[in-house]
Design a protein around this motif. Structure first.
Motif, PDB file in Angstrom:
ATOM      1  N   VAL A   6      19.754  52.011  40.280  1.00  0.00           N
ATOM      2  CA  VAL A   6      18.709  53.046  40.213  1.00  0.00           C
ATOM      3  C   VAL A   6      17.379  52.431  40.602  1.00  0.00           C
ATOM      4  O   VAL A   6      17.044  51.331  40.141  1.00  0.00           O
ATOM      5  N   PHE A  57      13.242  53.730  41.170  1.00  0.00           N
ATOM      6  CA  PHE A  57      12.184  54.745  41.231  1.00  0.00           C
ATOM      7  C   PHE A  57      11.001  54.114  41.951  1.00  0.00           C
ATOM      8  O   PHE A  57      10.578  53.012  41.595  1.00  0.00           O
ATOM      9  N   ILE A 115      17.412  60.825  37.018  1.00  0.00           N
ATOM     10  CA  ILE A 115      18.497  59.907  37.396  1.00  0.00           C
ATOM     11  C   ILE A 115      19.798  60.694  37.571  1.00  0.00           C
ATOM     12  O   ILE A 115      20.580  60.435  38.475  1.00  0.00           O
ATOM     13  N   CYS A 166      20.157  63.570  38.663  1.00  0.00           N
ATOM     14  CA  CYS A 166      20.059  64.539  39.777  1.00  0.00           C
ATOM     15  C   CYS A 166      20.180  65.975  39.295  1.00  0.00           C
ATOM     16  O   CYS A 166      20.677  66.838  40.028  1.00  0.00           O
ATOM     17  N   ILE A 211      13.505  58.458  44.690  1.00  0.00           N
ATOM     18  CA  ILE A 211      14.507  57.964  43.755  1.00  0.00           C
ATOM     19  C   ILE A 211      15.759  57.595  44.548  1.00  0.00           C
ATOM     20  O   ILE A 211      16.232  58.386  45.364  1.00  0.00           O
ATOM     21  N   ILE A 228      19.649  56.400  44.093  1.00  0.00           N
ATOM     22  CA  ILE A 228      20.764  56.284  43.160  1.00  0.00           C
ATOM     23  C   ILE A 228      21.929  55.674  43.925  1.00  0.00           C
ATOM     24  O   ILE A 228      22.367  56.239  44.931  1.00  0.00           O
ATOM     25  N   LEU A 264      24.685  58.423  31.424  1.00  0.00           N
ATOM     26  CA  LEU A 264      23.375  58.778  30.873  1.00  0.00           C
ATOM     27  C   LEU A 264      23.589  59.392  29.501  1.00  0.00           C
ATOM     28  O   LEU A 264      24.416  60.300  29.353  1.00  0.00           O
TER      29      LEU A 264
END
Ligand code: ADP
Ligand code: ADP
Length: 229
Positions: free
Chosen positions: A4, A6, A53, A55, A64, A66, A167
């Motif tokens: 990940v 950002f 994260i 989506c 972002i 991923i 997550l």
């Protein structure tokens, strides 16, 4: 490679006429396989980061990445495909289907994949219920299970699609201390064994203590990111 990334990510919500700045210029790198906690007061932006994260939401500005893919510019269909193949979700309220058994809850998300055969689906369901210690409870419905057992079903369901990232939004918030501890140990064990990246929000100091990486956010800003292990 980071799983990940950002780059200058901001997120604003419109609340009627008013703009709410949920995240401000977040820069963040998360390595594959980490056990990462996002800590911060209520309303600081933890759920927003998880939603980005996962989506299920898109940034107002910034980029972002991923699993190496830039999510900006992807169509809703492409995003949902990326999500289905990359992300598993665990919620503080478990979010199980009340009319389905433990087994059916775990099997359900696999039905969307045309490339997973019925045999493979059944095998994964049995395997992951076993991993979370619920083989004997396969035919129980959520209301016939304790809070900790429900969260175990949710973990098995999240794992069944073989996601790269799990997550978890406050996964221990609705569990008593001891049960929450068991759930964390289980998540950590799976993290170590399968190299699945776990990213979870928390208010819980015990959860923070178990993390490899700890991110603090306050009022939508990244205050600190420390690698603790
Ligand atoms: P927590 O503090 O446990 O993360 P929140 O109440 O902040 O829970 O958020 C729960 C969900 O509600 C989040 O997914 C968030 O996107 C949404 N949410 C939070 N605040 C608002 C709001 N003001 N208006 C609409 N949705 C919101
Ligand atoms: P946390 O998870 O840390 O409690 P959130 O990410 O849910 O924080 O929320 C961050 C900020 O964004 C809060 O001010 C919240 O009210 C606002 N917010 C979150 N989701 C929404 C939404 N869907 N609509 C409007 N405001 C939102």
């Amino acid at each position: 490679m980071s799983i990940v990334r950002f780059v200058n990510v901001s997120k604003e919500y419109m609340l009627g006429e008013q703009k709410v700045r949920a995240l401000k210029d977040i820069n963040l790198e998360i390595e594959e396989g980490v056990f990462l906690a996002i800590a911060g007061p209520s309303g600081s932006g933890k759920s927003t980061i998880l939603n980005l994260i996962g989506c299920i939401d898109t940034p107002s500005s910034g980029n972002i990445y991923i699993n190496g893919q830039d999510v900006s510019g992807k169509t809703p269909d492409e995003l949902s495909d990326l999500r289905a193949r990359t992300i598993g979700f665990i919620f503080q309220t478990f979010n199980l289907f009340p009319v389905l058994s433990a087994e059916e809850n775990v099997e359900y998300p696999l039905l969307q994949f045309k490339d997973i055969s019925t045999k493979e689906r059944r095998e994964r369901t049995v395997k992951f219920l076993d991993i979370v210690g619920l083989a004997k409870f396969a035919h129980h419905r959520p209301n016939q299970l304790s809070g900790g057992q429900r969260q175990r079903v949710a973990i098995a369901r999240a794992l069944a699609t073989h996601p790269k990232i799990i997550l978890a939004d406050e996964p221990t918030a609705n569990l008593d201390h001891k049960t929450g501890e068991g759930i964390l140990q289980l998540m950590k064990e799976i993290n170590r064994r399968e190299q699945t990246t776990f990213i979870f929000s928390t208010h819980d100091a015990r959860v923070m203590a178990m993390a490899d990486q700890l991110i603090h956010i306050e009022d939508g800003e990244l205050i600190a990111s420390e690698i603790t292990k």
